[in-house]
Design an enzyme around this catalytic site. Structure first.
Site, PDB file in Angstrom:
ATOM      1  N   TYR A  56     -27.357  33.201 -14.242  1.00  0.00           N
ATOM      2  CA  TYR A  56     -28.182  34.406 -14.364  1.00  0.00           C
ATOM      3  C   TYR A  56     -28.211  34.796 -15.842  1.00  0.00           C
ATOM      4  O   TYR A  56     -27.195  35.219 -16.399  1.00  0.00           O
ATOM      5  CB  TYR A  56     -27.608  35.571 -13.566  1.00  0.00           C
ATOM      6  CG  TYR A  56     -27.653  35.424 -12.061  1.00  0.00           C
ATOM      7  CD1 TYR A  56     -28.423  34.445 -11.443  1.00  0.00           C
ATOM      8  CD2 TYR A  56     -26.927  36.287 -11.255  1.00  0.00           C
ATOM      9  CE1 TYR A  56     -28.460  34.325 -10.062  1.00  0.00           C
ATOM     10  CE2 TYR A  56     -26.960  36.179  -9.867  1.00  0.00           C
ATOM     11  CZ  TYR A  56     -27.725  35.200  -9.282  1.00  0.00           C
ATOM     12  OH  TYR A  56     -27.747  35.092  -7.912  1.00  0.00           O
ATOM     13  N   LEU A 206     -33.979  43.559   0.755  1.00  0.00           N
ATOM     14  CA  LEU A 206     -35.244  44.282   0.554  1.00  0.00           C
ATOM     15  C   LEU A 206     -36.362  43.313   0.162  1.00  0.00           C
ATOM     16  O   LEU A 206     -37.419  43.730  -0.312  1.00  0.00           O
ATOM     17  CB  LEU A 206     -35.085  45.373  -0.513  1.00  0.00           C
ATOM     18  CG  LEU A 206     -34.052  46.449  -0.165  1.00  0.00           C
ATOM     19  CD1 LEU A 206     -33.901  47.442  -1.310  1.00  0.00           C
ATOM     20  CD2 LEU A 206     -34.436  47.183   1.123  1.00  0.00           C
ATOM     21  N   ARG A 208     -36.776  41.164  -2.349  1.00  0.00           N
ATOM     22  CA  ARG A 208     -37.162  41.283  -3.766  1.00  0.00           C
ATOM     23  C   ARG A 208     -37.919  42.574  -4.047  1.00  0.00           C
ATOM     24  O   ARG A 208     -38.796  42.627  -4.889  1.00  0.00           O
ATOM     25  CB  ARG A 208     -38.040  40.113  -4.244  1.00  0.00           C
ATOM     26  CG  ARG A 208     -37.623  38.738  -3.791  1.00  0.00           C
ATOM     27  CD  ARG A 208     -36.254  38.394  -4.385  1.00  0.00           C
ATOM     28  NE  ARG A 208     -35.899  37.010  -4.185  1.00  0.00           N
ATOM     29  CZ  ARG A 208     -35.575  36.476  -3.021  1.00  0.00           C
ATOM     30  NH1 ARG A 208     -35.592  37.188  -1.929  1.00  0.00           N
ATOM     31  NH2 ARG A 208     -35.217  35.217  -2.960  1.00  0.00           N
ATOM     32  N   GLY A 209     -37.607  43.618  -3.286  1.00  0.00           N
ATOM     33  CA  GLY A 209     -38.280  44.891  -3.502  1.00  0.00           C
ATOM     34  C   GLY A 209     -39.512  45.068  -2.639  1.00  0.00           C
ATOM     35  O   GLY A 209     -40.050  46.168  -2.540  1.00  0.00           O
ATOM     36  N   SER A 212     -38.864  47.597  -0.042  1.00  0.00           N
ATOM     37  CA  SER A 212     -38.040  48.710  -0.540  1.00  0.00           C
ATOM     38  C   SER A 212     -38.744  50.049  -0.329  1.00  0.00           C
ATOM     39  O   SER A 212     -38.118  51.101  -0.390  1.00  0.00           O
ATOM     40  CB  SER A 212     -37.771  48.547  -2.041  1.00  0.00           C
ATOM     41  OG  SER A 212     -38.989  48.684  -2.773  1.00  0.00           O
ATOM     42  N   GLY A 213     -40.070  49.993  -0.119  1.00  0.00           N
ATOM     43  CA  GLY A 213     -40.827  51.236  -0.029  1.00  0.00           C
ATOM     44  C   GLY A 213     -41.259  51.764  -1.381  1.00  0.00           C
ATOM     45  O   GLY A 213     -41.958  52.764  -1.479  1.00  0.00           O
TER      46      GLY A 213
END
Length: 334
Positions: A56, A206, A208-209, A212-213
């Site tokens: 990473y 989630l 990758r978002g 997530s909303g």
């Protein structure tokens, strides 16, 4: 904080873990000071599981965590590290290496960057197609004997590989994607892990978002790997965002956020599952922590299932070239 046992032989960990990948540029720019503050806020809230990979940000993520943990007693955190993915200087992905000598080399650099004397859970990020899993696990087992690693984990592998690995050394957990819209592990992998007493650390809870909303189409910028993700493209994203709106209605009725509902759904699938949340900021972390207070009844779970059935999402979870590297997705793995 609530705690869960990570597999029959693994450590007791907080019921949520913090996935740190996003702090090193995989989702576009991140803020160093805010990242460190988020790690400290997670520890203060009782989260003790920090998840990273040596690739990473080409070591950036481990150095960042090392900096955040400088004043923190070593026994207050559980550090989970993935290794094996190879990268070029331009950030490109150039394969995997899980040969025994490579395992030992990767670990020595990881210990140095993190500034620690041992890793709590060490795992190959993917199956190296050129190295039998027994050889890789055997090399980590040597590191366990030598005191440099406490537990062995796996990541993104299928049932057959899991069985072969567990025959060499007890496996604490399998790290794999699991969310309302990525439920492939329910076909056979989850059952195999339960049979062998292996926990699940679920990433991508989630997606990758996506669920997530908070996500909308204007948000993807340069350096964000979602620009290449099938679920975020074309008609797929429009379809997938309609699923999010269905979740939003259920969440509103329970007076919780979409993200809290999605995280709580994963946690509700079994006491052996620990969701990893990839918060890069304290506000998102705080929201994720709220999921621990969400109780989903059988009726709630049925309502969620009706809104987002098992294969409801449009698009694969990775581009085709990356999917080909996933042992967990191979047909023999089911």
């Amino acid at each position: 904080m609530q705690y869960r046992q990570l597999g029959a032989t693994g450590p007791r960990v907080s019921a949520l873990g913090l996935g740190c990948m996003g702090m090193s540029g995989m989702y576009g720019p991140s803020d160093r000071a805010e990242s460190i503050a988020t790690i400290h806020a997670a520890l203060d809230a009782g989260i003790d599981l920090l998840d990273t990979g040596d690739f990473y940000g080409m070591g950036h993520n481990e150095m960042l965590i090392g900096e955040a943990l400088k004043q923190v007693p070593r026994d207050k955190t559980l550090i989970s590290v993935k290794f094996g993915a190879l990268r070029g200087p331009a950030g490109d992905w150039v394969g995997y290496d899980a040969r025994p000598a490579a395992v030992k080399n990767f670990l020595s650099y990881t210990l140095q960057r993190l500034g620690v004397e041992y890793i709590d859970v060490y795992r190959p990020a993917r199956l190296d197609p050129n190295v039998p899993i027994e050889d890789t696990i055997g090399a980590i087992a040597d590191l366990v004997k030598a005191g440099y690693v406490r537990h062995i984990g796996l990541s993104e592998v299928g049932s057959e590989t899991i069985r072969r690995a567990a025959a060499v050394h007890p496996i604490a957990d399998l790290q794999i994607e699991y969310s309302l819209i990525s439920r492939g592990i329910e076909d056979s992998i989850l059952q195999t892990c339960r049979e062998l007493g292996i926990g699940i650390t679920a990433y991508g809870v989630l997606s990758r978002g996506l669920i997530s909303g908070h996500w909308d189409k204007s948000k993807t910028g340069a350096g964000d790997f979602r620009t290449h993700s099938p679920r975020f493209q074309g008609d797929n994203i429009d379809h997938n965002l309609t699923l999010v709106e269905a979740l939003r209605q259920i969440a509103a009725e329970k007076n919780v956020s979409v993200a809290q509902l999605a995280i709580a759904w994963v946690a509700a699938q079994g006491k052996d599952i620990v969701p990893l949340v990839g918060a890069r900021r304290r506000d998102r972390l705080h929201e994720a922590l709220g999921s621990l207070d969400v109780t989903l009844t059988a009726d709630d779970l049925a309502t969620i299932e009706a809104a987002v059935p098992k294969n409801a999402a449009a698009g694969a979870r990775y581009a085709a070239a990356q999917m080909a590297h996933l042992d967990s997705e191979r047909t023999h793995a089911h």
